[in-house]
Design a protein around this motif. Sequence first.
Motif, mmCIF file in Angstrom:
data_model
loop_
_atom_site.group_PDB
_atom_site.id
_atom_site.type_symbol
_atom_site.label_atom_id
_atom_site.label_comp_id
_atom_site.label_asym_id
_atom_site.label_seq_id
_atom_site.Cartn_x
_atom_site.Cartn_y
_atom_site.Cartn_z
ATOM 1 N N ASP A 39 0.808 -1.219 0.000
ATOM 2 C CA ASP A 39 0.000 0.000 0.000
ATOM 3 C C ASP A 39 0.845 1.276 0.000
ATOM 4 N N SER A 40 2.137 1.135 -0.316
ATOM 5 C CA SER A 40 3.014 2.311 -0.353
ATOM 6 C C SER A 40 2.593 3.257 -1.469
ATOM 7 N N ASP A 41 2.702 4.546 -1.191
ATOM 8 C CA ASP A 41 2.455 5.565 -2.196
ATOM 9 C C ASP A 41 3.754 5.743 -2.980
ATOM 10 N N PRO A 42 3.768 5.385 -4.269
ATOM 11 C CA PRO A 42 5.013 5.479 -5.049
ATOM 12 C C PRO A 42 5.655 6.859 -5.012
ATOM 13 N N VAL A 43 4.871 7.922 -4.989
ATOM 14 C CA VAL A 43 5.424 9.278 -4.944
ATOM 15 C C VAL A 43 6.204 9.484 -3.645
ATOM 16 N N GLU A 44 5.654 9.009 -2.529
ATOM 17 C CA GLU A 44 6.340 9.133 -1.246
ATOM 18 C C GLU A 44 7.606 8.284 -1.217
ATOM 19 N N VAL A 45 7.541 7.082 -1.795
ATOM 20 C CA VAL A 45 8.707 6.194 -1.797
ATOM 21 C C VAL A 45 9.818 6.770 -2.681
ATOM 22 N N VAL A 46 9.464 7.391 -3.792
ATOM 23 C CA VAL A 46 10.470 8.054 -4.631
ATOM 24 C C VAL A 46 11.168 9.150 -3.825
ATOM 25 N N ALA A 47 10.409 9.922 -3.069
ATOM 26 C CA ALA A 47 11.005 10.978 -2.239
ATOM 27 C C ALA A 47 11.935 10.372 -1.185
ATOM 28 N N GLN A 48 11.518 9.269 -0.552
ATOM 29 C CA GLN A 48 12.373 8.593 0.431
ATOM 30 C C GLN A 48 13.641 8.068 -0.228
ATOM 31 N N ALA A 49 13.486 7.468 -1.405
ATOM 32 C CA ALA A 49 14.631 6.904 -2.119
ATOM 33 C C ALA A 49 15.616 7.996 -2.519
ATOM 34 N N THR A 50 15.105 9.122 -2.970
ATOM 35 C CA THR A 50 15.960 10.244 -3.351
ATOM 36 C C THR A 50 16.745 10.760 -2.146
ATOM 37 N N ALA A 51 16.083 10.867 -1.012
ATOM 38 C CA ALA A 51 16.754 11.298 0.205
ATOM 39 C C ALA A 51 17.818 10.286 0.636
ATOM 40 N N GLU A 52 17.524 9.011 0.510
ATOM 41 C CA GLU A 52 18.492 7.962 0.868
ATOM 42 C C GLU A 52 19.711 8.014 -0.039
ATOM 43 N N ILE A 53 19.497 8.217 -1.333
ATOM 44 C CA ILE A 53 20.625 8.311 -2.265
ATOM 45 C C ILE A 53 21.521 9.477 -1.881
ATOM 46 N N GLU A 54 20.945 10.604 -1.532
ATOM 47 C CA GLU A 54 21.747 11.760 -1.130
ATOM 48 C C GLU A 54 22.534 11.457 0.147
ATOM 49 N N ARG A 55 21.947 10.688 1.045
ATOM 50 C CA ARG A 55 22.627 10.333 2.301
ATOM 51 C C ARG A 55 23.746 9.321 2.065
ATOM 52 N N LEU A 56 23.530 8.372 1.142
ATOM 53 C CA LEU A 56 24.466 7.265 0.947
ATOM 54 C C LEU A 56 25.562 7.543 -0.073
ATOM 55 N N ARG A 57 25.299 8.431 -1.015
ATOM 56 C CA ARG A 57 26.223 8.629 -2.132
ATOM 57 C C ARG A 57 27.585 9.110 -1.646
ATOM 58 N N GLU A 58 28.620 8.573 -2.269
ATOM 59 C CA GLU A 58 30.003 8.916 -1.947
ATOM 60 C C GLU A 58 30.668 9.514 -3.175
ATOM 61 N N ASP A 59 31.985 9.698 -3.099
ATOM 62 C CA ASP A 59 32.739 10.295 -4.201
ATOM 63 C C ASP A 59 32.545 9.558 -5.521
ATOM 64 N N ASN A 60 32.519 8.227 -5.464
ATOM 65 C CA ASN A 60 32.359 7.486 -6.717
ATOM 66 C C ASN A 60 30.904 7.097 -6.977
ATOM 67 N N GLY A 61 29.969 7.717 -6.275
ATOM 68 C CA GLY A 61 28.561 7.559 -6.590
ATOM 69 C C GLY A 61 27.808 6.598 -5.705
ATOM 70 N N ALA A 62 26.743 6.038 -6.292
ATOM 71 C CA ALA A 62 25.886 5.108 -5.563
ATOM 72 C C ALA A 62 25.336 4.078 -6.532
ATOM 73 N N LEU A 63 25.103 2.908 -6.001
ATOM 74 C CA LEU A 63 24.514 1.810 -6.753
ATOM 75 C C LEU A 63 23.176 1.479 -6.116
ATOM 76 N N VAL A 64 22.135 1.425 -6.945
ATOM 77 C CA VAL A 64 20.801 1.059 -6.478
ATOM 78 C C VAL A 64 20.513 -0.342 -7.006
ATOM 79 N N LEU A 65 20.151 -1.230 -6.098
ATOM 80 C CA LEU A 65 19.804 -2.602 -6.452
ATOM 81 C C LEU A 65 18.326 -2.811 -6.166
ATOM 82 N N THR A 66 17.618 -3.362 -7.130
ATOM 83 C CA THR A 66 16.190 -3.592 -6.958
ATOM 84 C C THR A 66 15.859 -5.022 -7.343
ATOM 85 N N ASP A 67 14.697 -5.493 -6.929
ATOM 86 C CA ASP A 67 14.428 -6.913 -7.082
ATOM 87 C C ASP A 67 13.959 -7.330 -8.471
#
Length: 178
Positions: A39-67
């Motif tokens: 029942d997740s709202d995709p718009v809210e999850v995109v916002a959470q994911a974007t915030a997480e990427i900004e928190r996790l990203r390092e000098d050489n970037g970030a890798l997102v793994l999905t199922d």
Amino acid sequence: MAGILIIAHAPLATALRECIAHIYGGCPARIGALDVLPDSDPVEVVAQATAEIERLREDNGALVLTDMFGATPSNIAARLATVPQVRVLAGVNLPMLVRAVCYRTTSLDMLVEKALAGASKGIQAIGPGTPAPEYGCSPTPCAEAAADAAEQAAAGATDNVKAASGLSAGVLKPAGAT
């Protein structure tokens, strides 16, 4: 060292991160998990994911793994593919994730290559006639990462690549590995 974000159907993302914590005797830094509920709202999850990427990203970037490609978590992850220095891979499995953790200090393109190789090499049919690996088990991806770094250093690679061969440079080894 690249950050890693796992986005998957609940509870897979958290379970994969917990597997990494089990293998390494604690969760390495900059690994996030985002479980997508039915029942997740995709718009809210995109916002959470974007915030997480900004928190996790390092000098050489970030890798997102999905199922699963084409499902809601991968559609959310696909939105992150437009962010600079972010790559997205679908079809995550534990061998892919372990390989990604081991190669986090490499360039983002090399990280993607190694993660994809780990995913496909981790899929094996096992039956009564399946021979055991030569030494009783396959070499750990981290041992392979250290061997790759040593080979590059011997070939005259840069100091950054030379540093990738040890724990102090962020190459992690599974608990109990030598």
